[in-house]
Design a protein around this motif. Structure first.
Motif, PDB file in Angstrom:
ATOM      1  N   CYS A 101     -12.356   1.315   2.124  1.00 19.93           N
ATOM      2  CA  CYS A 101     -11.123   0.700   2.610  1.00 19.93           C
ATOM      3  C   CYS A 101     -11.249  -0.808   2.755  1.00 19.93           C
ATOM      4  O   CYS A 101     -12.323  -1.331   3.050  1.00 19.93           O
ATOM      5  CB  CYS A 101     -10.743   1.280   3.979  1.00 19.93           C
ATOM      6  SG  CYS A 101     -10.333   3.039   3.954  1.00 19.93           S
ATOM      7  N   GLU A 102     -10.107  -1.483   2.566  1.00 20.44           N
ATOM      8  CA  GLU A 102      -9.993  -2.884   2.951  1.00 20.44           C
ATOM      9  C   GLU A 102      -9.538  -2.906   4.412  1.00 20.44           C
ATOM     10  O   GLU A 102      -8.701  -2.086   4.824  1.00 20.44           O
ATOM     11  CB  GLU A 102      -8.949  -3.574   2.066  1.00 20.44           C
ATOM     12  CG  GLU A 102      -8.743  -5.045   2.378  1.00 20.44           C
ATOM     13  CD  GLU A 102      -7.604  -5.661   1.571  1.00 20.44           C
ATOM     14  OE1 GLU A 102      -7.283  -6.835   1.848  1.00 20.44           O
ATOM     15  OE2 GLU A 102      -7.032  -4.976   0.694  1.00 20.44           O
ATOM     16  N   GLN A 107       0.833  -1.199   0.000  1.00 20.17           N
ATOM     17  CA  GLN A 107       0.000   0.000   0.000  1.00 20.17           C
ATOM     18  C   GLN A 107       0.872   1.255   0.000  1.00 20.17           C
ATOM     19  O   GLN A 107       0.613   2.209  -0.742  1.00 20.17           O
ATOM     20  CB  GLN A 107      -0.912  -0.011   1.237  1.00 20.17           C
ATOM     21  CG  GLN A 107      -1.934   1.105   1.284  1.00 20.17           C
ATOM     22  CD  GLN A 107      -3.197   0.804   0.502  1.00 20.17           C
ATOM     23  OE1 GLN A 107      -3.282  -0.198  -0.198  1.00 20.17           O
ATOM     24  NE2 GLN A 107      -4.173   1.693   0.602  1.00 20.17           N
ATOM     25  N   LYS A 150      -8.740   2.263  -1.130  1.00 18.81           N
ATOM     26  CA  LYS A 150      -8.589   1.652  -2.456  1.00 18.81           C
ATOM     27  C   LYS A 150      -8.061   2.618  -3.516  1.00 18.81           C
ATOM     28  O   LYS A 150      -7.598   2.190  -4.565  1.00 18.81           O
ATOM     29  CB  LYS A 150      -9.945   1.077  -2.898  1.00 18.81           C
ATOM     30  CG  LYS A 150     -10.412  -0.072  -2.004  1.00 18.81           C
ATOM     31  CD  LYS A 150     -11.888  -0.383  -2.183  1.00 18.81           C
ATOM     32  CE  LYS A 150     -12.378  -1.366  -1.119  1.00 18.81           C
ATOM     33  NZ  LYS A 150     -13.833  -1.540  -1.152  1.00 18.81           N
TER      34      LYS A 150
END
Length: 371
Positions: free
Chosen positions: A71-72, A13, A37
């Motif tokens: 978001c994850e 990320q 994301k």
């Protein structure tokens, strides 16, 4: 999820320059991370969103949100992270001592002359670091400061911040509001008896009284705990819990505006102290002494803890919860520099040289994890 896969996802990320936050709340072996994301910058002014908020000292500037649905979410339960324990630590220089002493002297003079009881003055320390890895620094923070909310927060359009803050601004569970007053600082020494001066108890009482008065229009059933001594890393503080219930019609925004910034990071009365800070500190605090944390997250709690009682478990309670921590003991990583932020509360009885030493002790909290 394994430790390796958790941190590999964070490394990817960061390499892709996408926003994230990784954090662990105090006395907690669970590390959570939110991976946005895309790199869209989401902001809030009314705090009605659901996500992770990163708010500045001065709320006239925008607060940043990583929205929950964008978001994850990953989590890792672990008590200690594998990370290099032995490394050459950075020293703190005395750069800026004269300027800070002059600022404190000016504040004491203002307190004696005008309607100002306390003002919190801060400074920043810049240290050069070669190729700093923020996730390595986060791991050291997690291993070192178990009584703090530790975090690493990144947005390519805003910056990269890390910290280990011992101070809860407040938490909300349904209508229940819990906040704390935290003041007074002394180094922790093993086996030494802890004593506090009248100045430190007075400073603590100012914060407690102020918080109780500020939440009065928005809450009911206020209960104040006894003062206790708490440890945060290599420091000790005085701490009081204040519990209450948010009244119908009051919003999260109104509670935030009532409590932020607290006397512990700004001063008292708030507006006079804030004006003194903005006019005299000669730098922009940005997110230092702002707040950060989980914003309007839904949590489900079963009414009956007996798992075999399936019928009662069907009636689970869904509560909206927020947890905000004051952004203390923090730093910003910028290029190859660590910008460390430290401060202390000034009253009429303050001794400038002692206040300077307090900022040096506070800086060690963060400097100890830098190599």
């Amino acid at each position: 999820m394994t430790q390796d896969s958790f941190f590999e996802a964070l490394e990817r990320q960061y390499e892709q320059q996408l926003p994230f936050v990784v954090y662990s709340r105090a006395i907690n072996s669970i590390i959570k991370c939110w991976l946005q994301k895309d790199d869209v910058l989401h902001t809030t002014s009314d705090f009605s969103e659901s996500g992770f908020v990163f708010a500045p000292f001065n709320l006239s500037n925008k607060s940043i949100v990583l929205p929950k649905n964008e978001c994850e979410h990953l989590s890792l339960e672990i008590s200690d992270i594998n990370v290099e324990k032995y490394f050459k630590k950075i020293d703190i220089s005395k750069n800026g001592e004269n300027n800070h002493l002059q600022l404190i002297t000016k504040a004491i003079s203002s307190i004696k002359k005008r309607n100002l009881d306390k003002v919190v003055l801060s400074r920043k320390i810049e240290k050069t670091i070669e190729n700093p890895n923020p996730l390595t620094i986060f791991k050291r923070l997690f291993n070192t400061y178990k009584n703090a909310m530790v975090y690493c927060w990144y947005h390519p359009k805003v910056g990269l911040w890390l910290g280990a803050t011992p101070e809860l601004l407040f938490k909300v569970e349904g209508q229940n509001l819990t906040t704390i007053s935290l003041a007074g600082t002394q180094p922790y020494t093993a086996d030494a008896a802890v004593t506090w001066t009248n100045k430190e108890y007075e400073e603590q009482q100012i914060v407690t009284d102020y918080i109780a008065k500020q939440i009065e229009p928005h809450t009911s059933h206020v209960k104040i705990s006894e003062v206790e001594t708490v440890r945060a890393g290599n420091l000790l503080h005085l701490k009081t819990y204040i519990h209450s219930r948010i009244q119908p019609g009051s919003t999260l925004k109104s509670v935030i505006e009532a409590l932020h910034p607290t006397p512990a990071v700004c001063g008292f009365p708030k507006e006079v102290a804030k004006d003194f800070i903005l006019n005299n500190e000669n730098y922009n605090r940005e997110f230092y002494t702002g707040f950060l944390g989980e914003l309007n997250l839904k949590t489900t709690k079963n009414r009956n803890t007996n798992k075999r009682n399936v019928e009662n478990n069907a009636y689970a309670m869904v509560k909206t919860c927020s947890n905000f921590y004051v952004n203390l003991r923090c730093m910003q990583l910028k290029d190859n520099k660590a910008i460390i932020y430290v401060g202390g509360g000034i009253t009429k009885d303050s001794v400038p040289e002692n206040e300077w030493i307090e900022t040096v002790n506070k800086a060690k909290t963060i400097v100890n994890v830098l190599s």
